[in-house]
Motif scaffolding. Structure first.
Motif, PDB file in Angstrom:
ATOM      1  N   ASN A  31      39.529  48.566  49.594  1.00 29.00           N
ATOM      2  CA  ASN A  31      40.181  47.038  49.579  1.00 29.00           C
ATOM      3  C   ASN A  31      39.848  46.392  50.769  1.00 29.00           C
ATOM      4  OD1 ASN A  31      41.373  45.010  48.662  1.00 29.00           O
ATOM      5  ND2 ASN A  31      43.630  45.407  49.100  1.00 29.00           N
ATOM      6  N   SER A  32      38.565  46.086  51.039  1.00 29.11           N
ATOM      7  CA  SER A  32      38.041  45.550  52.468  1.00 29.11           C
ATOM      8  C   SER A  32      37.813  43.990  52.310  1.00 29.11           C
ATOM      9  CB  SER A  32      36.729  46.312  53.013  1.00 29.11           C
ATOM     10  OG  SER A  32      35.841  46.205  51.690  1.00 29.11           O
ATOM     11  N   ARG A  33      37.925  43.494  51.056  1.00 26.64           N
ATOM     12  CA  ARG A  33      37.625  41.983  51.157  1.00 26.64           C
ATOM     13  C   ARG A  33      38.927  41.420  51.361  1.00 26.64           C
ATOM     14  NH1 ARG A  33      33.803  41.079  45.898  1.00 26.64           N
ATOM     15  NH2 ARG A  33      32.128  42.305  46.646  1.00 26.64           N
ATOM     16  N   PRO A  34      38.896  40.238  51.991  1.00 19.28           N
ATOM     17  CA  PRO A  34      40.102  39.424  52.434  1.00 19.28           C
ATOM     18  C   PRO A  34      40.523  38.677  51.101  1.00 19.28           C
ATOM     19  CG  PRO A  34      38.273  38.360  53.333  1.00 19.28           C
ATOM     20  CD  PRO A  34      37.816  39.644  52.897  1.00 19.28           C
ATOM     21  N   PRO A  35      41.745  38.016  51.179  1.00 22.29           N
ATOM     22  CA  PRO A  35      42.292  37.099  50.172  1.00 22.29           C
ATOM     23  C   PRO A  35      41.245  36.218  50.014  1.00 22.29           C
ATOM     24  CG  PRO A  35      43.990  37.814  51.324  1.00 22.29           C
ATOM     25  CD  PRO A  35      42.890  38.425  51.985  1.00 22.29           C
ATOM     26  N   LEU A  36      41.205  35.356  48.529  1.00 21.08           N
ATOM     27  CA  LEU A  36      40.235  34.430  48.429  1.00 21.08           C
ATOM     28  C   LEU A  36      40.798  32.949  48.974  1.00 21.08           C
ATOM     29  CD1 LEU A  36      38.337  35.474  45.175  1.00 21.08           C
ATOM     30  CD2 LEU A  36      37.954  35.924  47.600  1.00 21.08           C
ATOM     31  N   VAL A  37      40.669  32.049  47.890  1.00 21.95           N
ATOM     32  CA  VAL A  37      40.925  30.725  48.313  1.00 21.95           C
ATOM     33  C   VAL A  37      42.420  30.379  48.444  1.00 21.95           C
ATOM     34  CG1 VAL A  37      38.932  29.300  47.604  1.00 21.95           C
ATOM     35  CG2 VAL A  37      41.002  29.824  46.110  1.00 21.95           C
ATOM     36  N   TRP A  38      43.280  31.311  47.915  1.00 22.05           N
ATOM     37  CA  TRP A  38      44.711  31.232  47.828  1.00 22.05           C
ATOM     38  C   TRP A  38      45.389  31.666  49.310  1.00 22.05           C
ATOM     39  CZ3 TRP A  38      47.413  35.857  48.796  1.00 22.05           C
ATOM     40  CH2 TRP A  38      46.896  36.984  48.587  1.00 22.05           C
ATOM     41  N   CYS A  57      44.712  52.801  55.974  1.00 20.01           N
ATOM     42  CA  CYS A  57      44.070  51.901  56.123  1.00 20.01           C
ATOM     43  C   CYS A  57      44.782  50.475  56.242  1.00 20.01           C
ATOM     44  CB  CYS A  57      43.175  51.695  54.496  1.00 20.01           C
ATOM     45  SG  CYS A  57      42.514  52.980  53.924  1.00 20.01           S
ATOM     46  N   GLU A  58      43.994  49.304  57.080  1.00 20.14           N
ATOM     47  CA  GLU A  58      44.313  48.338  57.163  1.00 20.14           C
ATOM     48  C   GLU A  58      44.568  47.374  55.976  1.00 20.14           C
ATOM     49  OE1 GLU A  58      41.844  49.565  58.785  1.00 20.14           O
ATOM     50  OE2 GLU A  58      42.318  49.820  61.145  1.00 20.14           O
ATOM     51  N   GLN A  59      45.321  46.304  55.785  1.00 20.07           N
ATOM     52  CA  GLN A  59      45.593  45.490  55.049  1.00 20.07           C
ATOM     53  C   GLN A  59      45.598  44.211  54.906  1.00 20.07           C
ATOM     54  OE1 GLN A  59      48.448  46.687  51.605  1.00 20.07           O
ATOM     55  NE2 GLN A  59      48.230  48.970  52.268  1.00 20.07           N
ATOM     56  N   TRP A  60      45.050  43.546  54.187  1.00 25.41           N
ATOM     57  CA  TRP A  60      44.803  41.998  54.491  1.00 25.41           C
ATOM     58  C   TRP A  60      46.271  41.410  54.103  1.00 25.41           C
ATOM     59  CZ3 TRP A  60      40.931  39.817  56.894  1.00 25.41           C
ATOM     60  CH2 TRP A  60      39.660  40.519  57.049  1.00 25.41           C
ATOM     61  N   LYS A  92      44.438  37.755  57.609  1.00 26.00           N
ATOM     62  CA  LYS A  92      44.476  38.761  58.761  1.00 26.00           C
ATOM     63  C   LYS A  92      44.435  40.223  58.418  1.00 26.00           C
ATOM     64  CE  LYS A  92      46.753  39.351  63.227  1.00 26.00           C
ATOM     65  NZ  LYS A  92      48.186  38.827  64.078  1.00 26.00           N
ATOM     66  N   LEU A  93      43.649  40.801  58.894  1.00 23.22           N
ATOM     67  CA  LEU A  93      43.636  42.450  58.870  1.00 23.22           C
ATOM     68  C   LEU A  93      44.625  42.973  59.594  1.00 23.22           C
ATOM     69  CD1 LEU A  93      42.366  44.393  56.760  1.00 23.22           C
ATOM     70  CD2 LEU A  93      40.468  44.937  58.592  1.00 23.22           C
ATOM     71  N   ILE A  94      45.539  43.625  59.272  1.00 26.64           N
ATOM     72  CA  ILE A  94      46.739  44.171  60.179  1.00 26.64           C
ATOM     73  C   ILE A  94      46.636  45.976  59.763  1.00 26.64           C
ATOM     74  CG2 ILE A  94      47.910  42.173  60.585  1.00 26.64           C
ATOM     75  CD1 ILE A  94      50.066  43.266  58.653  1.00 26.64           C
TER      76      ILE A  94
END
Length: 358
Positions: A151-158, A172-175, A163-165
């Motif tokens: 799950n390496s893609r950041p959230p989209l327009v919403w 794994c870091e999460q957005w 921020k990846l923390i």
């Protein structure tokens, strides 16, 4: 007469005894002829006017004397210092059966070698996890790693400020969004679910397809090799794939094309199209590829977006073959000039990871 015969018999007996004693006491060594090694190479070179026509699937290579074009020997065929094996198929000349001369060998398959990563040695074919983020496999001396954090893609327009923390208790870091500080696991209704298809595992029959990113090009200029490991095949076997790559031409001074007042040229492209050339074989179609530029300061330019194309070649003898070649779409100049041997460098989280990895 009787006395003469007796004396002759005694003389003959003594003579025979002396010869036997002499032969037993001091044997005469047999003189072995000195061994002369066969010279399979002759200089100056004498080559036919036209190269030979090789069977389908047999490489046309330069002989071991570095003289003439010849058809490479295949697996099980005899080979010498002049008749080389087909290295495109991973063959080498095994001279072990020709002791002690070591003149005529047999073309054999190169046995896969192990790998060394961070001081740890792994066997060929061994799968291991150097840390919780990557699952790696040793394939014939090369290490291919697949990120476990898919799950390496950041959230989209919403989410305007992703921020990846690092989450407590998770590898794994999460957005997250700076405003809500909550992770939204479901896609909003106004965004098509196709946008998230890349995050799901690709299934092929009963096989989970895993493909590592392409390694950095083996040369900073000129034609090099880039490799990766993938099981995207009918047998679902992890195999080592190769493609040609050309970061920038060696014969062109790209610094002359940098605009006045600038320190970098991210992408360089020649004015005229050109043909790729491999071992005297020329691509059927001309191409006008993009190259990564250079900087006059300490920054380095590396590919940001690239893809793989299939290029068909035709040789002077009429044979044809095809090679995968890296096609650069965009380059990025930055101060983070990583070590090319850092295999985890290209597996970091990028905004458009799929376009970089493929």
């Amino acid at each position: 007469p009787f006395l003469c015969n007796a004396l002759q018999a005694v003389f003959l007996c003594l003579q025979t005894t002396g010869q036997t004693s002499l032969s037993m006491s001091s044997p005469v060594p047999a003189t072995a002829e000195p061994y002369t090694r066969t010279q399979y190479c002759r200089w100056p070179c004498e080559c036919p006017r036209s190269p030979p026509r090789c069977a389908a699937g047999v490489s046309l290579v330069t002989d071991g004397c570095d003289c003439c074009k010849t058809c490479a020997k295949q697996r099980g065929e005899s080979c010498t210092e002049a008749d080389t094996c087909d290295f495109h198929r991973g063959l080498y000349c095994d001279y072990s059966g020709d002791r002690p001369r070591y003149e005529i060998g047999v073309c054999a398959q190169i046995v896969g070698v192990g790998c060394v990563l961070n001081g740890v040695r792994y066997k060929n074919g061994e799968t291991f996890q150097p840390n919780c983020k990557y699952n790696c496999t040793c394939i014939n001396g090369a290490v291919g790693c697949v990120p476990m954090c898919t799950n390496s893609r950041p959230p989209l327009v919403w989410c305007p400020n992703p921020k990846l923390i690092k989450m407590t208790g998770k590898c794994c870091e999460q957005w997250v969004c700076d405003d809500s500080r909550k992770i939204r696991k479901t896609s909003p209704r106004h965004i098509s679910s196709a946008a998230y298809e890349g995050e799901e595992e690709a299934w092929q029959k009963n096989c989970i397809v895993q493909t590592s990113p392409w390694s950095p090009c083996s040369k900073t200029c000129g034609l090099g090799i880039s490799t990766r490991i993938s099981n995207d095949n009918e047998q679902c076997r992890l195999l080592k794939e190769s493609r040609l790559c050309n970061m920038r031409p060696c014969e062109v001074d790209i610094t002359q094309h940098i605009k006045p007042g600038k320190k970098c040229l991210a992408v360089y492209r020649a004015n005229e199209p050109m043909n790729y050339t491999i071992s005297g074989c020329v691509s059927k179609s001309p191409y006008r590829p993009k190259y990564c530029g250079v900087c006059t300061d300490n920054r380095c330019c590396t590919p940001y977006k690239s893809k793989t194309i299939e290029v068909s070649f035709q040789c002077p003898d009429g044979t044809e073959f095809s090679w995968k070649i890296m096609w650069i779409n965009a380059c990025f100049c930055n101060l983070n000039c990583r070590n090319p041997n850092d295999i985890f460098a290209d597996l970091a989280h990028y905004y458009d990871y799929s376009e970089i990895a493929n």
